[in-house]
Structure formats: C-alpha cells, structure tokens
Design a protein around this motif. Structure first.
Motif, PDB file in Angstrom:
ATOM      1  N   ASN A   1      47.074  25.687  29.403  1.00  0.00           N
ATOM      2  CA  ASN A   1      47.788  26.729  29.851  1.00  0.00           C
ATOM      3  C   ASN A   1      46.891  26.977  31.300  1.00  0.00           C
ATOM      4  O   ASN A   1      45.971  27.163  31.411  1.00  0.00           O
ATOM      5  CB  ASN A   1      47.426  28.157  28.739  1.00  0.00           C
ATOM      6  N   VAL A   2      48.213  27.371  32.165  1.00  0.00           N
ATOM      7  CA  VAL A   2      47.718  27.486  33.432  1.00  0.00           C
ATOM      8  C   VAL A   2      46.738  29.009  33.702  1.00  0.00           C
ATOM      9  O   VAL A   2      45.993  29.185  34.476  1.00  0.00           O
ATOM     10  CB  VAL A   2      48.811  27.593  34.428  1.00  0.00           C
ATOM     11  N   PHE A   3      47.119  30.097  32.786  1.00  0.00           N
ATOM     12  CA  PHE A   3      46.543  31.136  32.983  1.00  0.00           C
ATOM     13  C   PHE A   3      45.008  30.870  32.612  1.00  0.00           C
ATOM     14  O   PHE A   3      43.924  31.663  33.064  1.00  0.00           O
ATOM     15  CB  PHE A   3      46.983  32.242  31.773  1.00  0.00           C
ATOM     16  N   LYS A   4      44.613  29.765  31.978  1.00  0.00           N
ATOM     17  CA  LYS A   4      43.087  29.402  32.102  1.00  0.00           C
ATOM     18  C   LYS A   4      42.400  28.500  33.232  1.00  0.00           C
ATOM     19  O   LYS A   4      41.420  28.274  33.127  1.00  0.00           O
ATOM     20  CB  LYS A   4      42.703  28.885  30.539  1.00  0.00           C
ATOM     21  N   VAL A   5      43.158  28.172  34.153  1.00  0.00           N
ATOM     22  CA  VAL A   5      42.912  27.304  35.142  1.00  0.00           C
ATOM     23  C   VAL A   5      42.514  28.131  36.393  1.00  0.00           C
ATOM     24  O   VAL A   5      43.346  28.921  36.863  1.00  0.00           O
ATOM     25  CB  VAL A   5      43.973  26.356  35.519  1.00  0.00           C
ATOM     26  N   LYS A   6      41.440  27.946  36.768  1.00  0.00           N
ATOM     27  CA  LYS A   6      40.997  28.832  38.121  1.00  0.00           C
ATOM     28  C   LYS A   6      41.418  27.648  39.368  1.00  0.00           C
ATOM     29  O   LYS A   6      41.420  28.258  40.414  1.00  0.00           O
ATOM     30  CB  LYS A   6      39.566  29.005  37.879  1.00  0.00           C
ATOM     31  N   GLU A   7      40.842  26.252  39.076  1.00  0.00           N
ATOM     32  CA  GLU A   7      41.081  25.353  40.146  1.00  0.00           C
ATOM     33  C   GLU A   7      41.241  24.115  39.656  1.00  0.00           C
ATOM     34  O   GLU A   7      40.627  23.660  38.701  1.00  0.00           O
ATOM     35  CB  GLU A   7      39.903  25.744  41.067  1.00  0.00           C
ATOM     36  N   VAL A   8      41.714  23.121  40.495  1.00  0.00           N
ATOM     37  CA  VAL A   8      41.893  21.793  40.149  1.00  0.00           C
ATOM     38  C   VAL A   8      41.228  21.035  41.516  1.00  0.00           C
ATOM     39  O   VAL A   8      41.632  21.193  42.726  1.00  0.00           O
ATOM     40  CB  VAL A   8      43.344  21.234  39.791  1.00  0.00           C
ATOM     41  N   LEU A   9      40.290  20.041  41.231  1.00  0.00           N
ATOM     42  CA  LEU A   9      39.754  19.539  42.360  1.00  0.00           C
ATOM     43  C   LEU A   9      39.562  18.000  42.030  1.00  0.00           C
ATOM     44  O   LEU A   9      39.482  17.612  40.839  1.00  0.00           O
ATOM     45  CB  LEU A   9      38.164  19.943  42.399  1.00  0.00           C
ATOM     46  N   GLN A  10      39.469  17.079  43.053  1.00  0.00           N
ATOM     47  CA  GLN A  10      38.980  15.732  42.965  1.00  0.00           C
ATOM     48  C   GLN A  10      37.691  15.838  42.358  1.00  0.00           C
ATOM     49  O   GLN A  10      36.875  16.622  42.826  1.00  0.00           O
ATOM     50  CB  GLN A  10      39.293  15.072  44.140  1.00  0.00           C
ATOM     51  N   CYS A  11      37.089  14.972  41.645  1.00  0.00           N
ATOM     52  CA  CYS A  11      36.127  14.990  41.106  1.00  0.00           C
ATOM     53  C   CYS A  11      34.757  14.939  41.952  1.00  0.00           C
ATOM     54  O   CYS A  11      34.709  14.192  42.866  1.00  0.00           O
ATOM     55  CB  CYS A  11      35.718  13.790  40.004  1.00  0.00           C
ATOM     56  N   PRO A  12      33.906  16.329  41.992  1.00  0.00           N
ATOM     57  CA  PRO A  12      32.781  16.305  42.880  1.00  0.00           C
ATOM     58  C   PRO A  12      31.737  15.497  42.493  1.00  0.00           C
ATOM     59  O   PRO A  12      31.824  15.015  41.467  1.00  0.00           O
ATOM     60  CB  PRO A  12      32.600  17.781  42.846  1.00  0.00           C
ATOM     61  N   ARG A  13      30.671  15.695  43.351  1.00  0.00           N
ATOM     62  CA  ARG A  13      29.308  14.849  43.078  1.00  0.00           C
ATOM     63  C   ARG A  13      28.500  15.657  41.655  1.00  0.00           C
ATOM     64  O   ARG A  13      28.731  16.741  41.444  1.00  0.00           O
ATOM     65  CB  ARG A  13      28.139  14.813  44.076  1.00  0.00           C
ATOM     66  N   LEU A  14      28.393  14.923  40.640  1.00  0.00           N
ATOM     67  CA  LEU A  14      27.658  15.119  39.797  1.00  0.00           C
ATOM     68  C   LEU A  14      26.379  14.946  39.271  1.00  0.00           C
ATOM     69  O   LEU A  14      25.847  13.935  39.920  1.00  0.00           O
ATOM     70  CB  LEU A  14      28.476  14.644  38.308  1.00  0.00           C
ATOM     71  N   THR A  15      25.740  15.906  38.885  1.00  0.00           N
ATOM     72  CA  THR A  15      23.962  15.728  38.554  1.00  0.00           C
ATOM     73  C   THR A  15      23.976  15.777  37.277  1.00  0.00           C
ATOM     74  O   THR A  15      24.481  16.404  36.435  1.00  0.00           O
ATOM     75  CB  THR A  15      23.473  17.042  39.330  1.00  0.00           C
ATOM     76  N   LEU A  16      23.178  14.747  36.733  1.00  0.00           N
ATOM     77  CA  LEU A  16      23.039  14.496  35.353  1.00  0.00           C
ATOM     78  C   LEU A  16      21.890  15.428  34.901  1.00  0.00           C
ATOM     79  O   LEU A  16      21.115  15.654  35.600  1.00  0.00           O
ATOM     80  CB  LEU A  16      22.494  13.038  35.093  1.00  0.00           C
ATOM     81  N   MET A  17      22.155  15.788  33.738  1.00  0.00           N
ATOM     82  CA  MET A  17      21.265  16.859  33.233  1.00  0.00           C
ATOM     83  C   MET A  17      20.379  16.014  31.949  1.00  0.00           C
ATOM     84  O   MET A  17      21.327  15.624  31.111  1.00  0.00           O
ATOM     85  CB  MET A  17      21.944  17.930  32.587  1.00  0.00           C
ATOM     86  N   PRO A  18      19.360  15.848  32.157  1.00  0.00           N
ATOM     87  CA  PRO A  18      18.251  15.388  30.829  1.00  0.00           C
ATOM     88  C   PRO A  18      18.859  16.037  29.679  1.00  0.00           C
ATOM     89  O   PRO A  18      18.724  17.001  29.543  1.00  0.00           O
ATOM     90  CB  PRO A  18      16.898  15.410  31.413  1.00  0.00           C
ATOM     91  N   LYS A  19      18.840  15.209  28.654  1.00  0.00           N
ATOM     92  CA  LYS A  19      18.945  15.645  26.973  1.00  0.00           C
ATOM     93  C   LYS A  19      20.228  16.586  27.007  1.00  0.00           C
ATOM     94  O   LYS A  19      20.385  17.261  25.819  1.00  0.00           O
ATOM     95  CB  LYS A  19      17.760  16.626  26.658  1.00  0.00           C
TER      96      LYS A  19
END
Length: 310
Positions: free
Chosen positions: A36-54
């Motif tokens: 549902n578009v009402f729930k969408v704030k923004e669409v982006l190409q995948c940004p740089r991701l930082t892994l989170m341990p555990k």
C-alpha cells in the motif's frame, strides 16, 4: 524509474474511500508483489548497509537515511525465499509500520496501480497457515501477492503482548467479563495479538477477517432484532482489508440506524501518513496506531468505565 519514485513520494498522502494504490515490486523471480502506497515514505536504490552483530538473519544491515538509522529487512528471505543478492542493483522501500520506520530490500520496483478494495481478495483457500500472504489481486491479468508484513515483523522483532501493571484493576476486570468486543483484521497475526491483549482485560472477543464479513455479520444481527451497540462494547477494526476497508465499514455502520451507535475504534499500522480528517469524515469514534498493548487495553478500559450506569 525516477518517475515512479517521485510518484510514491507525492501519493503517500492520498486517501480514498474504499480505494488504494499499490506499489508493485519484485523479489527474486518474476512474481509481482504489492504494498500500500500509504505506508511508503520513500523508495531508494539500496544505500550502503552496515552489518549489525547478532541481528536476525533477515536484517541485512542498517542504513543512514536522512539523519536517521533504519533497519533494512530482506523481504525475500523473510518470506522463505532466497536472499536478494545484488545489492548494487536492488532497491529499498522505506515504510512506516506500527510507528516504526523500516526498509524492505527488493530486487526491483515496477509502478503504482490504483485499485478498489473490492478487487483485493483474501488468499486462496488451501494455501495453508504458514504462508505470508494477507491478500491477492490481479493487475493486467497477472497475480499480485500482498505480503502480511505484520507477520514478517512479528517474526523478526516480536513485540510484547503483556499489559503493564496499573492498567487493569480488579473492578474493571470484574466488569469486563460481561462485555464482548468485535475485532476485524485481515492479518492473522494482528487478530491474535489483539485477541490475546483483550483476553487479558477479560472481555470476550469475536474476531472476523475483513470489512465485508463484519458488515454482513452486523447486518444479520440487526435483522434478528439485536442492536450491535448492546451486543458489543466496541468494534476494533483495521483499515487495510480485502474487499472492504475499515473506512468504508465504518461509514456503512454509521449509515444504518440499527447499528449507527456502535463504538468504533480504527486500529491500524497506517501511522505516519494517517489522515485524521478521514476518521472524522467516516464517523469513527477513535483511532489508535498498532500495536501497543497498553494503549489498546487502556482504550478498552476507558470504554468499560464509560458504560457505568448505562
């Protein structure tokens, strides 16, 4: 693609009666999915991701977006499919669910379609209980699957369903047992969450799966000479539901003199882009963002208290 992204950002504020706009996207294969578009704030190409341990394996990392840190969930992996692999060519759909901003990693974003909720149907029978679909529809003769995001979020980051001390009193619980509450929600996870919360309050729960089913149920009750407002303490309804949304359900209830005094609480994950004017227009008594058990219990307790002497 830029046009699609611009359209998403512009249309998130739109509200229509028994209509919705779906953003279509793909995960790994050719299957189309919708949100549902009402729930969408923004669409982006995948940004740089930082892994989170555990972190949960479904969480591919966190991204810094517009000054905030947002978890990015691999929607393919969350629903039992192989992970989206090429991050450089993938997209992230930034959403707001249940007052939380979350990003969903998808392979591609297609376009926006405008539909009537009557065209959105429950999942076909025989799909079992473990699927991740909340609804299906057809666009250009192709099946579009709508994922039960609340089920995904409940598995990735379960929320407490307990009610804090001080919300309930022995007096309220003694009064609660003589009351029934009607809940209407197409998500099986949401129905269970609300049911368990209200059972702690002590009320009896009747749970239905969509707005049309609820309206038919209430009309049948009225045809028998019963007043729904006397049979139920309140109706707690989701807004996004197949066949008939919560706005339309509320409006239909208000237009029927036999049930127009039924107390209606709209309870939805449409928190960030929710249009308060729409609640007033359809005649709902209250609105609450999902899922905060203390807040939900407090609304039911308040309603029980207001019934003293009636």
């Amino acid at each position: 693609m830029a046009g699609v992204l611009d359209s998403v950002n512009q249309r998130t504020q739109l509200v229509g009666q028994n209509r919705l706009e779906l953003l279509l996207f793909r995960l790994n294969g050719n299957q189309l999915y919708g949100i549902n578009v009402f729930k969408v704030k923004e669409v982006l190409q995948c940004p740089r991701l930082t892994l989170m341990p555990k972190s949960n394996p479904v969480v591919r990392g966190v991204a810094s977006i517009r000054g905030g840190t947002i978890p990015i969930l691999d929607l393919a992996k969350a629903t039992g499919k192989s992970s989206v692999d090429d991050l450089q060519t993938s997209f992230v759909i930034i959403t707001e669910y249940n007052t939380q901003v979350i990003g969903f990693l998808v392979r591609s974003v297609e376009r926006i379609v405008n539909l009537n909720w009557e065209e959105i149907l429950p999942p076909p029978k025989g799909t079992g209980r473990d699927h991740y679909l909340t609804a299906v529809t057809h666009v250009d003769n192709r099946l579009v699957e709508i994922i039960d995001v609340e089920k995904v979020l409940a598995e990735v980051a379960p929320v407490s369903e307990g009610i804090s001390e001080g919300i309930l009193s022995a007096e309220i619980q003694s009064k609660a047992v003589s009351n029934r509450v009607l809940i209407v929600d197409d998500s099986s996870v949401a129905r269970k969450q609300v049911t368990r919360c209200l059972q702690q309050v002590g009320v009896e729960v009747v749970a239905l799966e969509d707005g049309r089913q609820a309206l038919e149920y209430l009309r049948a009750m009225a045809d028998e000479g019963k007043r729904p407002a006397r049979e139920f303490l309140m109706m707690i309804s989701d807004i996004e539901m197949p066949e008939m949304d919560g706005y339309t359900l509320t409006a239909e209830v208000r237009h029927d003199s036999r049930m127009q005094d039924l107390h209606v609480l709209l309870h939805t994950s449409l928190s960030g882009v929710f249009n308060q004017a729409m609640v007033k227009r359809v005649g709902a008594d209250d609105f609450l963002a999902k899922f905060q058990p203390d807040d939900l219990a407090a609304r039911v307790v308040e309603r029980i208290g207001s019934m003293d002497g009636k």
